[in-house]
Design a protein around this motif. Structure first.
Motif, short mmCIF file in Angstrom:
data_model
loop_
_atom_site.label_atom_id
_atom_site.label_comp_id
_atom_site.label_asym_id
_atom_site.label_seq_id
_atom_site.Cartn_x
_atom_site.Cartn_y
_atom_site.Cartn_z
N UNK B 97 0.73 11.27 5.23
CA UNK B 97 0.90 10.00 5.94
C UNK B 97 1.65 8.98 5.08
N UNK B 98 1.69 9.21 3.76
CA UNK B 98 2.45 8.29 2.90
C UNK B 98 3.95 8.44 3.13
N UNK B 99 4.33 9.50 3.84
CA UNK B 99 5.75 9.73 4.07
C UNK B 99 6.21 9.24 5.43
N UNK B 100 5.31 8.68 6.21
CA UNK B 100 5.72 8.10 7.49
C UNK B 100 6.56 6.86 7.17
N UNK B 101 7.63 6.67 7.93
CA UNK B 101 8.49 5.53 7.57
C UNK B 101 9.14 4.86 8.76
N UNK B 102 9.20 5.54 9.93
CA UNK B 102 9.94 4.96 11.04
C UNK B 102 9.14 3.83 11.71
N UNK B 103 9.82 3.11 12.61
CA UNK B 103 9.14 1.98 13.25
C UNK B 103 8.22 2.44 14.37
#
Lengths: 287, 295
Positions: B97-103
């Motif tokens: 989940x630390x790699x989620x980045x989109x809006x």
């Protein structure tokens, strides 16, 4: 040691103009009374408010309402913040984020040095705290060569060196292998027994809770259950509702009882189940 | 299930910081085969080489010596397409989940398939399907992934890998830091992917109970070497050796061993609560009366 009265914490999100977008109540009128020397375990699903509570005890967060006394000091008073942090130490989930020095003993000495403790006293404390967590022989090692459990024990030693009255461990075993988990839990119990340090252990591993004096269950920012491990774990259905679980031996004991075997309620430890099963076997033998 | 070999590792060695004072051999002569559709667990203490190993499986790390074959092709051949390998072997890192980045959640899950070169529409379909398969409520799709709970975020991150339709799904401690219900949700999801799609799953975990409940085969890593590679019951029968290397057997296995040593004839191969229950009821109600003298 720790006294919370109607403690409320709200996380408030604001948009760019500063208007309130949403309010999340992380702590909802929590009352808590922890006596000195108690070993308390806190259970609760992700987002139930456990970590928020822990951060209050360390004066990392300021309450929206209510009062919290740590070691008799009101945490909301500016002048109490540093003394509170000294009486309540914190250990977090990831050991790699808590260790800063390149030699174990320097890492442990960092806290006392920072608060102006005289050098001789620092070394004495470093030695004592490393001994207390069983890591004295690693004092000259580099922390990054240690196992996860060892690193976490060094982090605990760093807290112990500040001579706190209370240690809050926020999921200290989440990233560790079975051995590391055992080491850390054993260390927490030893500190509690040997020097009477009050322990608050937050965890998702039900097995780590069975030796605590008292278990608190949190849900939606409230303390919803409270009692001895046996009292808590005999309520399997209720725990499942709160997204929690019970230790494997407790589940097994329950299943056996449901199958009509004479096994008592609230079995927590392996040894208890062994004895209970053997008793049933003996009774069967006599018939 | 076929016996077709999906992957073969042949004497894989990996050395960190070779020819320096910090040289560490992270993998030593690691050899094993992975059949299509297997559900494999990898266990080992911190620093035993698990993470290094799984990064070799999708070509993120290159072996110092040794070979890896994917569907019979040497992945270190000059004409082998490593990009394609990474599409087919999906790796879910620790704390994904630390790699989620989109809006939005939907955009985040679309990122993988788009990166694979799929058209907007196709990527969208894949994202939709993946999000549905991880059981995320539809009304959340266009919200920010950062407002989700820990367990939900992790499901979104896994959906991001599933949307790439991998043949192999590798998960590095997917349940660390999740509450018990969150843990069950993730593992049940993975088990369903395995059952319904025949996807090959490799699960790295520190929870012996989870491993015992889900996998068909366990590979035990120790000091960069394969220490055991067998069925769960056979591996956990070596519980003393496992303890010596920082691991353990599931709690119920210990219970069964203790009961056996006290004279009750129970199945010491039981590694799950269900298996233990069956054996105990058999032993106690006389269906399976092989009881000896109880001490």
């Amino acid at each position: 040691m720790i006294k919370a009265k109607q403690l409320v914490h709200e996380y408030i999100r604001r948009d760019e103009e500063g208007n309130v977008e949403s309010v999340t109540t992380a702590l909802d009128h929590v009352d808590l009374n922890v006596k000195p020397g108690e070993f308390i375990a806190i259970l609760g699903h992700n987002g139930s408010g456990k970590s928020t509570l822990a951060k209050h005890i360390n004066a990392l967060l300021v309450a929206s309402e209510g009062t919290l006394l740590v070691n008799g000091m009101d945490v909301s008073r500016e002048e109490n913040i540093l003394p509170v942090r000294q009486s309540a130490g914190m250990v977090f989930q990831n050991p790699d984020n808590q260790i800063i020095a390149s030699v174990v003993e320097e890492d442990v000495g960092f806290g006392p040095e920072n608060t102006g403790v005289p050098t001789e006293e620092i070394w004495r404390r470093v030695e004592e705290s490393l001994a207390a967590v069983g890591m004295l022989k690693y004092r000259h090692h580099s922390p990054n060569k240690l196992s996860g459990g060892q690193k976490q024990r060094v982090a605990i030693a760093g807290v112990v060196a500040m001579q706190p009255r209370c240690i809050v461990l926020d999921e200290p075993t989440a990233m560790l292998d079975p051995n590391g988990r055992r080491e850390v839990i054993r260390t927490a119990h030893e500190l509690n027994r040997a020097s009477g340090v009050t322990i608050l252990l937050i965890t998702h591993y039900m097995e780590e809770v069975v030796d605590a004096d008292r278990v608190l269950v949190m849900d939606q920012g409230k303390v919803v259950m409270q009692g001895t491990p046996r009292e808590i774990f005999s309520q399997v259905g209720k725990l499942k509702e709160y997204r929690l679980d019970v230790p494997q031996v407790t589940i097994l004991a329950d299943l056996l009882r449901q199958s009509g075997l004479d096994i008592p309620r609230g079995v927590l430890r392996r040894e208890e189940l062994v004895e209970a099963v053997l008793r049933v076997a003996q009774v069967e033998d006599m018939q | 299930m076929t016996d077709k070999m999906l992957m073969i590792l042949d004497k894989v060695n990996y050395v960190y910081s070779e020819d320096t004072a910090y040289q560490i051999q992270a993998l030593k002569d690691v050899s094993f085969k992975i059949a299509e559709g297997q559900f494999i667990g990898i266990i080992g203490h911190t620093g035993s080489g698990k993470s290094t190993l799984i990064q070799h499986l999708n070509g993120l790390m290159k072996a110092t010596t040794g070979s890896i074959y994917f569907h019979g092709q040497d992945i270190y051949d000059d004409d082998f397409d490593l990009r394609e390998l990474r599409n087919r072997v999906g790796l879910v890192f620790q704390y994904p989940e630390h790699q989620l980045f989109e809006t939005t959640i939907f955009d985040d899950v679309c990122f993988g398939p788009k990166n694979q070169g799929l058209k907007e529409e196709e990527a969208g379909l894949r994202a939709f399907e993946a999000l549905r398969s991880v059981g995320l409520p539809e009304e959340l799709y266009y919200q920010s992934p950062f407002d989700l709970s820990g367990g939900q975020k992790r499901r979104v991150a896994i959906a991001g890998v599933l949307a790439m339709k991998p043949e192999v799904l590798i998960l590095d401690e997917p349940t660390a830091g999740l509450d018990p219900a969150g843990r069950d949700e993730i593992l049940d999801l993975v088990a369903r992917m395995h059952r319904e799609r025949g996807i090959t799953v490799i699960l790295v975990s520190h929870s012996m109970e989870d491993i015992a409940k889900y996998v068909q085969r366990i590979i035990v890593m120790n000091h960069g070497e394969v220490m055991f590679d067998d069925t769960p019951s056979n591996v956990f029968a070596h519980y003393r050796e496992l303890e010596a290397v920082g691991l353990a057997a599931p709690q119920v296995t210990y219970l069964m061993h203790e009961l056996k040593s006290r004279g009750l004839s129970v199945n010491t191969e039981a590694i799950t609560v269900e298996e233990a229950r069956e054996s105990l009821i058999g032993a106690l109600t006389g269906i399976d009366s092989g009881r000896r003298d109880i001490r």
